[in-house]
Write an enzyme that holds these catalytic residues in place. Structure first.
Site, mmCIF file in Angstrom:
data_model
loop_
_atom_site.group_PDB
_atom_site.id
_atom_site.type_symbol
_atom_site.label_atom_id
_atom_site.label_comp_id
_atom_site.label_asym_id
_atom_site.label_seq_id
_atom_site.Cartn_x
_atom_site.Cartn_y
_atom_site.Cartn_z
ATOM 1 N N ASP A 22 0.842 -1.198 0.000
ATOM 2 C CA ASP A 22 0.000 0.000 0.000
ATOM 3 C C ASP A 22 0.879 1.252 0.000
ATOM 4 O O ASP A 22 1.624 1.476 0.944
ATOM 5 C CB ASP A 22 -0.893 -0.039 1.255
ATOM 6 C CG ASP A 22 -1.769 1.189 1.382
ATOM 7 O OD1 ASP A 22 -1.948 1.903 0.366
ATOM 8 O OD2 ASP A 22 -2.277 1.427 2.493
ATOM 9 N N ASN A 24 -0.254 4.533 -0.319
ATOM 10 C CA ASN A 24 -0.834 5.795 0.186
ATOM 11 C C ASN A 24 -1.575 5.613 1.508
ATOM 12 O O ASN A 24 -2.367 6.471 1.910
ATOM 13 C CB ASN A 24 -1.753 6.404 -0.874
ATOM 14 C CG ASN A 24 -2.923 5.487 -1.200
ATOM 15 O OD1 ASN A 24 -2.944 4.333 -0.757
ATOM 16 N ND2 ASN A 24 -3.890 5.981 -1.944
ATOM 17 N N ASP A 26 -4.062 3.867 2.612
ATOM 18 C CA ASP A 26 -5.519 3.724 2.779
ATOM 19 C C ASP A 26 -5.867 2.271 3.145
ATOM 20 O O ASP A 26 -7.029 1.897 3.204
ATOM 21 C CB ASP A 26 -6.269 4.171 1.512
ATOM 22 C CG ASP A 26 -5.952 3.285 0.315
ATOM 23 O OD1 ASP A 26 -5.050 2.422 0.409
ATOM 24 O OD2 ASP A 26 -6.605 3.456 -0.738
ATOM 25 N N ASP A 30 -1.743 -1.237 -3.946
ATOM 26 C CA ASP A 30 -2.015 -0.488 -5.174
ATOM 27 C C ASP A 30 -0.842 -0.586 -6.144
ATOM 28 O O ASP A 30 0.189 -1.193 -5.833
ATOM 29 C CB ASP A 30 -2.323 0.980 -4.828
ATOM 30 C CG ASP A 30 -1.335 1.533 -3.804
ATOM 31 O OD1 ASP A 30 -0.123 1.446 -4.073
ATOM 32 O OD2 ASP A 30 -1.765 2.007 -2.731
ATOM 33 N N ASP A 99 -4.594 -10.599 -15.712
ATOM 34 C CA ASP A 99 -5.605 -11.591 -15.349
ATOM 35 C C ASP A 99 -6.913 -11.145 -15.992
ATOM 36 O O ASP A 99 -7.361 -10.020 -15.780
ATOM 37 C CB ASP A 99 -5.729 -11.610 -13.818
ATOM 38 C CG ASP A 99 -6.357 -12.881 -13.288
ATOM 39 O OD1 ASP A 99 -7.180 -13.474 -14.009
ATOM 40 O OD2 ASP A 99 -6.042 -13.269 -12.150
ATOM 41 N N ASP A 200 -9.240 -16.417 -16.423
ATOM 42 C CA ASP A 200 -10.074 -16.857 -15.319
ATOM 43 C C ASP A 200 -11.196 -17.775 -15.806
ATOM 44 O O ASP A 200 -11.927 -17.422 -16.725
ATOM 45 C CB ASP A 200 -10.674 -15.596 -14.683
ATOM 46 C CG ASP A 200 -11.361 -15.852 -13.364
ATOM 47 O OD1 ASP A 200 -10.670 -15.963 -12.357
ATOM 48 O OD2 ASP A 200 -12.610 -15.929 -13.359
ATOM 49 N N GLU A 246 -7.479 -21.144 -16.530
ATOM 50 C CA GLU A 246 -7.838 -21.781 -15.259
ATOM 51 C C GLU A 246 -8.846 -22.886 -15.557
ATOM 52 O O GLU A 246 -9.970 -22.617 -15.949
ATOM 53 C CB GLU A 246 -8.441 -20.741 -14.316
ATOM 54 C CG GLU A 246 -8.675 -21.290 -12.918
ATOM 55 C CD GLU A 246 -9.543 -20.390 -12.044
ATOM 56 O OE1 GLU A 246 -9.549 -20.581 -10.829
ATOM 57 O OE2 GLU A 246 -10.245 -19.522 -12.595
ATOM 58 N N HIS A 319 -4.115 -17.189 -5.082
ATOM 59 C CA HIS A 319 -4.982 -16.348 -4.239
ATOM 60 C C HIS A 319 -6.274 -17.062 -3.834
ATOM 61 O O HIS A 319 -7.057 -16.503 -3.070
ATOM 62 C CB HIS A 319 -5.311 -15.072 -5.003
ATOM 63 C CG HIS A 319 -6.098 -15.356 -6.248
ATOM 64 N ND1 HIS A 319 -5.563 -16.019 -7.332
ATOM 65 C CD2 HIS A 319 -7.383 -15.115 -6.564
ATOM 66 C CE1 HIS A 319 -6.496 -16.164 -8.251
ATOM 67 N NE2 HIS A 319 -7.607 -15.623 -7.816
ATOM 68 N N ASP A 320 -6.517 -18.243 -4.368
ATOM 69 C CA ASP A 320 -7.724 -19.001 -4.015
ATOM 70 C C ASP A 320 -7.419 -20.181 -3.096
ATOM 71 O O ASP A 320 -8.332 -20.863 -2.636
ATOM 72 C CB ASP A 320 -8.382 -19.578 -5.281
ATOM 73 C CG ASP A 320 -8.912 -18.507 -6.214
ATOM 74 O OD1 ASP A 320 -9.330 -17.441 -5.718
ATOM 75 O OD2 ASP A 320 -8.912 -18.741 -7.435
HETATM 76 C C1 GLC Z 1 -11.388 -17.723 -10.349
HETATM 77 C C2 GLC Z 1 -10.571 -16.766 -9.527
HETATM 78 C C3 GLC Z 1 -11.294 -16.499 -8.250
HETATM 79 C C4 GLC Z 1 -12.631 -15.879 -8.581
HETATM 80 C C5 GLC Z 1 -13.422 -16.743 -9.560
HETATM 81 C C6 GLC Z 1 -14.558 -15.974 -10.162
HETATM 82 O O1 GLC Z 1 -11.498 -18.960 -9.747
HETATM 83 O O2 GLC Z 1 -9.282 -17.267 -9.339
HETATM 84 O O3 GLC Z 1 -10.558 -15.696 -7.376
HETATM 85 O O4 GLC Z 1 -13.381 -15.710 -7.413
HETATM 86 O O5 GLC Z 1 -12.645 -17.189 -10.629
HETATM 87 O O6 GLC Z 1 -14.078 -14.972 -11.016
HETATM 88 CA CA CA Z 2 -3.476 2.171 -1.297
#
Ligand code: GLC
Ligand code: CA
Length: 544
Positions: A22, A24, A26, A30, A99, A200, A246, A319-320
Site C-alpha cells: 500500500d 498511500n 488507505d 495499489d 488476469d 479466469d 484456469e 490467491h484461491d
Molecule cells: C477464479 C478466480 C477467483 C474468482 C473466480 C470468479 O477462480 O481465481 O478468485 O473468485 O474465478 O471470477
Molecule cells: Ca493504497
C-alpha cells in the site's frame, strides 16, 4: 540452451494487488506499491508478473467482477500508474501478464446495466436470461459461491445466470457480439505491451446451462481459437504471448486440447488435481481429509508423464488456495524445512513454476477468531449457508481455517513494523500475527531463509538444462513418506528426493552416483546414496 519460447524457461510471480503493498496508507495495496517493490521481485530472479485483476470493479469478488475491462480500479491507481508499471517492469526485464475474467462481468458493467433494462435492449443477449419454470429457477444449477446460479430480476421477470456471485452475471458467449467485444479487450492490452494473460475460469465459456453443462462445453475450443487468432495473435506475435487458462475440470486429455501447439489456443492450463487431494472426493473443498503422499505422486506422475505434448504450469499456492506450508507441510516446528522441501520438490519438475506472493517467505494460513474478520465472499456465503443448515459453527471455522481463500490474501509481510510494513493505515484484511517472525526484511538478512532458498532454486532452474527439458522418471515410487524423481537429458541428470513427513527414514539408492549437491534444505555438503538417513522434511537436489 535449446531455443524455445520464453515462458518455458521462466518463473512467474503472482501478485494479488490488494494485499501486496500500500503506497498511500488507505489500507489497500495499489499499483504504486507494486512499482516500489519491483527491485525485490527482480532480486528473486523471476521473469514475469501475473497481476490479478486491476480493472474497474465494485469489488464484490475483489476485482474478479469487472465493470470496465480497459480502465483501472480507483483504489489501485490510474491508467497512468499502469503504464508506469509496464515501463518500470520493462526496464528490469520483467514481463506483465494480465488476469482476464471473460466468463462473467460485474453487474455494474455498462453491458449488464443495459441488458437488465428490457427484453429488447440491444445488450439483452450479452447475458444469459431465462424464463422462470413453475415460478422458480430455470433449473438446479448451483453457484460456486453457494445457492442457485440463477438470480431473478424483477424488471423483466426473468432469471439471469451467475456461476459465481449474483453480482457476477455470466456473459453469453453464444453471442458473436460478445466475443468480438472481448477480442477488442484482448487487443487493447496486447497493444499496450503486456506479455500474456491468465484466463479466469476459461473452461466455462462453452457452457450450455439448459443441459446443465458448465465446463468443457461443445463450443469452448472454437471460442478459444477465436481469442487466439483475433486477440492474442492480433499483431502476428501470438507465440510470444503466454496464456494460462484456469481449468479445474481438465484431465490430461482435455488439457491437451487447449495446449497442443497445433491447436493454437493456449500456452498452459492450471489444473487442480493435486489441489483436491485434501478434500473428500465429490464433497467439495470444505470437506476435509488428510492428503496422502501416494495420491500426490500419482497425480504428479500422470501430469509429468502422460502430458508430453503439453507444458505444465507448476504451482502450490495462489490467491484461491490455502498456504502450502500449512497444507502439505508443517507450519509449526518444521516450517522452514517443509517450506523449502515443497519448493525444491516442485522446482525440479518439468513445466513453468508460478510463485505466489509470500510463498517465498513460507507464509502460513491464519486463524482469525471471528467470521467478521473474514472478507472473502466465498467464505461468507458458505458460512451463512451452513449456519442456516444448522452445522456447528466450530466445524465451519475449521474448514475456513484449512481452506478459506483469505489464508492467501492476508497482507504481504515486508518487515516487523506495524502491519508488517504493508500499510500505515488499517489493512483491508488483518495481517497474519506471525509477521514479526516471517517477513522479507528478516529473511533477506538470513542466508538460510526460505526466501534465499527460493532465489537459489530459481537460479538453478535457469542454469541446469535438464530441469527444463529432461525426461521425468519417478524413483522410490512405492514409498509412503518420500517422493523422488530423476530428470535426464543428453547425459545430464538430476535426482530430487523429498521427505513429506516429520520422521527420519533410511534410504538406499546405490544405482545413482552423486556428482554434486545442487540444493539441500539441511545444508548437506555430503550425501551418500548407498545409505542415508533422510531427516524430517528433508529435500535434496543432486546432480547425478
Ligand atoms: C477464479 C478466480 C477467483 C474468482 C473466480 C470468479 O477462480 O481465481 O478468485 O473468485 O474465478 O471470477
Ligand atoms: Ca493504497
Amino acid at each position: 540452451m535449446k531455443n524455445t519460447v520464453w515462458w518455458k524457461n521462466a518463473v512467474i510471480y503472482q501478485i494479488y494487488p490488494r494485499s501486496f503493498m500500500d503506497s498511500n496508507n488507505d489500507g489497500i495495496g495499489d499499483l504504486q506499491g507494486i512499482i516500489s517493490k519491483l527491485d525485490y521481485i527482480k532480486w528473486l530472479g523471476v521473469d514475469a508478473i501475473w497481476l490479478c485483476p486491476v480493472y474497474k470493479s465494485p469489488n464484490d469478488d475483489n476485482g474478479y467482477d469487472i465493470s470496465d475491462y480497459t480502465d483501472i480500479m480507483d483504489e489501485f491507481g490510474t491508467m497512468q500508474d499502469m503504464d508506469q508499471l509496464l515501463e518500470e517492469a520493462k526496464k528490469r526485464d520483467i514481463k506483465i501478464i494480465m488476469d482476464m475474467v471473460f466468463n462473467h462481468s460485474s453487474d455494474e458493467h455498462k453491458w449488464f446495466i443495459e441488458s437488465r433494462k428490457s427484453k429488447d435492449n440491444p445488450y439483452r443477449d450479452y447475458y444469459i436470461w431465462r424464463d422462470p419454470v413453475d415460478g422458480k429457477e430455470p433449473n438446479e444449477l448451483g453457484s460456486v459461491f453457494s445457492g442457485s446460479a440463477w438470480q431473478y430480476d424483477e424488471t423483466t421477470g426473468q432469471y439471469y445466470l451467475h456461476m459465481f456471485s449474483k453480482r457476477q452475471p455470466d456473459l453469453n458467449w453464444e453471442n458473436a457480439k460478445v466475443r468480438n467485444k472481448i477480442v477488442d479487450v484482448v487487443k487493447f492490452w496486447v497493444n499496450k505491451g503486456v506479455s500474456g494473460f491468465r484466463l479466469d475460469m476459461i473452461e466455462l465459456l462453452g457452457k450450455v446451462p439448459d443441459e446443465m453443462i458448465t465446463a468443457n462445453g461443445p463450443k469452448l475450443h472454437d471460442y478459444i481459437k477465436q481469442l487466439y487468432s483475433e486477440g492474442f495473435n492480433c499483431n502476428g506475435k501470438g507465440d510470444e504471448i503466454v496464456t494460462v487458462g484456469e481449468c479445474w475440470a481438465a484431465d490430461t486429455k482435455e488439457a491437451l486440447k487447449y495446449t497442443d501447439p497445433e491447436n493454437k489456443e493456449l500456452s498452459m492450463v492450471f489444473q487442480f488435481e493435486h489441489s483436491a487431494l485434501d478434500e473428500i472426493p465429490g464433497k467439495g473443498k470444505w470437506a476435509l481429509k488428510p492428503m496422502e503422499l501416494g495420491e500426490l505422486k500419482k497425480v504428479i506422475n500422470k501430469w509429468q508423464l502422460d502430458y508430453e505434448k503439453g507444458w505444465n504450469a507448476l504451482f502450490w499456492d495462489n490467491h484461491d488456495l490455502p498456504r502450502i506450508v500449512s497444507r502439505f507441510g508443517n507450519d509449526k516446528e518444521y516450517r522452514i524445512e517443509s517450506a523449502k522441501m515443497l519448493a525444491l520438490y516442485l522446482y525440479g519438475l518439468k513445466g513453468t513454476p508460478f510463485l505466489y506472493q509470500g510463498e517465498e517467505l513460507g507464509m502460513t494460513n491464519v486463524k482469525f477468531p471471528s467470521i467478521d474478520d473474514y472478507k472473502d465472499i466465498e467464505i461468507i456465503n458458505m458460512y451463512n449457508e451452513k449456519i442456516a443448515e444448522g452445522v456447528d459453527e466450530k466445524e465451519i471455522m475449521k474448514s475456513i481455517y484449512a481452506k478459506g481463500r483469505d489464508n492467501a490474501r492476508t497482507p504481504m509481510q515486508w518487515s516487523d513494523e506495524t502491519n508488517a510494513g504493508f500499510t500505515k493505515g488499517t489493512p483491508w484484511l488483518k495481517v497474519n500475527e506471525n509477521y514479526k517472525e516471517i517477513n522479507v526484511e528478516k529473511e533477506m538478512k538470513d542466508d538460510n531463509s526460505v526466501l534465499h532458498f527460493y532465489q537459489k532454486l530459481i537460479r538453478i532452474r535457469k542454469n541446469v538444462l535438464c530441469i527444463r527439458e529432461g525426461n521425468y522418471l519417478p524413483v522410490l515410487n512405492e514409498d509412503k513418506d518420500i517422493a523422488a524423481y530423476t530428470r535426464n537429458i543428453d547425459g545430464q541428470g538430476i535426482l530430487v528426493i523429498a521427505n513429506f513427513h516429520n520422521g527420519t527414514k533410511k534410504i538406499s539408492l546405490p544405482e545413482y552416483e552423486v556428482k554434486k549437491i545442487l540444493a539441500s534444505n539441511y545444508n548437506r555438503f555430503d550425501f551418500d546414496l548407498k545409505a542415508v538417513d533422510i531427516q524430517p522434511y528433508e529435500a535434496i537436489m543432486l546432480e547425478i
